[in-house]
Design an enzyme around this catalytic site. Structure first.
Site, mmCIF file in Angstrom:
data_model
loop_
_atom_site.group_PDB
_atom_site.id
_atom_site.type_symbol
_atom_site.label_atom_id
_atom_site.label_comp_id
_atom_site.label_asym_id
_atom_site.label_seq_id
_atom_site.Cartn_x
_atom_site.Cartn_y
_atom_site.Cartn_z
ATOM 1 N N LEU A 32 0.892 -1.091 0.017
ATOM 2 C CA LEU A 32 -0.070 0.127 -0.014
ATOM 3 C C LEU A 32 0.761 1.294 0.029
ATOM 4 O O LEU A 32 1.673 1.169 0.781
ATOM 5 C CB LEU A 32 -0.972 0.014 1.335
ATOM 6 C CG LEU A 32 -2.227 -0.647 1.183
ATOM 7 C CD1 LEU A 32 -3.063 -0.541 2.587
ATOM 8 C CD2 LEU A 32 -3.135 0.287 0.077
ATOM 9 N N CYS A 92 -3.524 -9.274 4.922
ATOM 10 C CA CYS A 92 -3.206 -7.750 5.584
ATOM 11 C C CYS A 92 -3.930 -7.756 6.913
ATOM 12 O O CYS A 92 -5.113 -8.049 6.929
ATOM 13 C CB CYS A 92 -3.947 -6.963 4.613
ATOM 14 S SG CYS A 92 -3.225 -5.127 5.176
ATOM 15 N N HIS A 104 2.741 -15.612 2.894
ATOM 16 C CA HIS A 104 3.686 -14.792 3.699
ATOM 17 C C HIS A 104 3.854 -15.896 5.293
ATOM 18 O O HIS A 104 3.041 -16.232 5.916
ATOM 19 C CB HIS A 104 3.162 -13.555 4.263
ATOM 20 C CG HIS A 104 3.926 -12.656 5.092
ATOM 21 N ND1 HIS A 104 3.582 -11.388 5.425
ATOM 22 C CD2 HIS A 104 5.131 -12.761 5.661
ATOM 23 C CE1 HIS A 104 4.556 -10.857 6.270
ATOM 24 N NE2 HIS A 104 5.739 -11.624 6.356
ATOM 25 N N GLY A 148 9.142 -8.095 -0.862
ATOM 26 C CA GLY A 148 8.551 -6.754 -0.857
ATOM 27 C C GLY A 148 9.420 -5.596 -0.597
ATOM 28 O O GLY A 148 9.897 -5.086 -1.407
#
Ligand code: FMN
Length: 331
Positions: free
Chosen positions: A23, A103, A174, A236
């Site tokens: 984001l 998330c 993840h 990431g």
């Protein structure tokens, strides 16, 4: 690790390596910059929620086809809304749709999307089915290894089994659990310990699925080591903070004859794009803020960052700000 490609060969190869959805970071300008380093890497959008797309104040799906392959990450848990958004995304030319089940932010929990959906595997399956029924491009799921006290390996397997029963074959995991209350999103990326073995085990137990690993991976050596155990790797923060890593990826993972792309080349290749965006009224800073980490290993990196930070936000700032900053870099 070899797996039967279940998508087009293009996706098969792209899926070996991806830059994570982040984001405010993996905006379209950021992706355009990353694309200058690597042709093959699959790039993810930031998460866009289905309601935001549907009640759009502006066009959340706008992107440049030159960024492809790009996966649009959706947030949501309403099958009809997600189906509609998937249709729109396919029409706009995205390569893949990804559902965010990883998330942990509060905002996200209240809207019933993100990691809290790990506890609702049937609903996730319904959402994925709805999206799959509307599009031909792959629908994939990004998840954690667990949430709160739901962190056993059996829980994770049950989730994967239910969601993959819809025909979803591609999961990005993840490799740490998320605590839904008590930790900030940032802490949830740092505090719960990484458990790569659990993701490797998942690949062994679901050999027919495409399993990608994510979390704390920083170097080409680490990436190739993970690929001995799983099908794909997603990076990431390191890709964002040190995008030169991406310049090595095509040669290391996809095509031995591909050149290594340096940050100077990537920045120079951005100049026509920056000029074109400026001419459309985009602020320089909105583009170059994603380029600050380009020269981590070079002399002059600090001056590069400082010049951009101090000047790119000024009214009327143009391409000369980038050219002057580039002049500080000593190779
Ligand atoms: C600034 C930031 C924003 C993020 N936003 C999202 C997001 O929109 N959707 C998502 O699935 N994960 C998001 N993440 C998590 C990353 O996709 C990734 O799973 C996490 O950073 C772990 O990978 P890494 O250690 O390689 O950074 C975000 C991470 C960061 C640092």
């Amino acid at each position: 690790m070899q797996n039967q490609p279940h998508f087009s060969s293009e996706h098969f190869y792209s899926g070996r390596f991806a830059v994570a959805p982040m984001l405010d970071w993996t905006t379209r300008h950021c992706r355009y910059f990353h694309r200058q380093f690597t042709k093959h890497t699959l790039l993810y959008t930031e998460m866009v929620t289905a309601p935001a797309i549907i009640h759009a104040k502006y066009d959340h799906l706008d992107f440049d086809l030159a960024e492809n392959p790009v996966a649009l990450q959706l947030g949501g848990s309403d099958p009809a809304q997600l189906k509609h958004c998937a249709e729109l995304a396919e029409q706009r030319g995205y390569t893949e749709i990804n559902l965010n089940v990883g998330c942990p932010s509060d905002r996200v929990q209240n809207g019933m999307f993100g990691a809290c959906l790990m506890a609702k595997a049937d609903l996730v399956a319904e959402c994925v089915s709805a999206m799959q029924s509307a599009v031909k491009i792959p629908v994939t799921v990004k998840t954690r290894i667990g949430i709160d006290d739901l962190d056993s390996y059996d829980f994770l397997c049950d989730f994967i089994e239910k969601v993959s029963a819809t025909g979803c074959q591609d999961f990005i995991v993840h490799a740490r659990k998320a605590w839904l209350s008590g930790l900030s999103p940032k802490e949830n990326r740092e505090i719960p310990p990484l458990d790569y073995q659990r993701v490797y085990q998942l690949k062994r137990d679901f050999p027919h699925l495409w399993i990608s690993i994510n979390g704390g991976i920083k170097t080409v050596e680490e990436i190739t080591a993970h690929l001995q155990h799983v099908d794909g790797v997603m990076v990431g923060r390191e890709a964002y903070q040190n995008p030169s890593l991406l310049g090595q990826i095509d040669q290391a993972l996809f095509d031995k004859t591909a050149p290594i792309i340096t940050a100077v080349e990537a920045v120079n290749n951005m100049l026509p794009y920056i000029e074109q965006q400026l001419s459309q009224g985009v602020y320089l800073n909105h583009i170059v803020r994603h380029m600050l980490g380009a020269f981590q290993q070079c002399k002059g990196a600090r001056q590069w960052r400082r010049h951009l930070s101090e000047n790119a936000h000024k009214p009327g700032a143009g391409i000369e700000v980038v050219e002057t900053a580039l002049g500080f870099i000593e190779l």
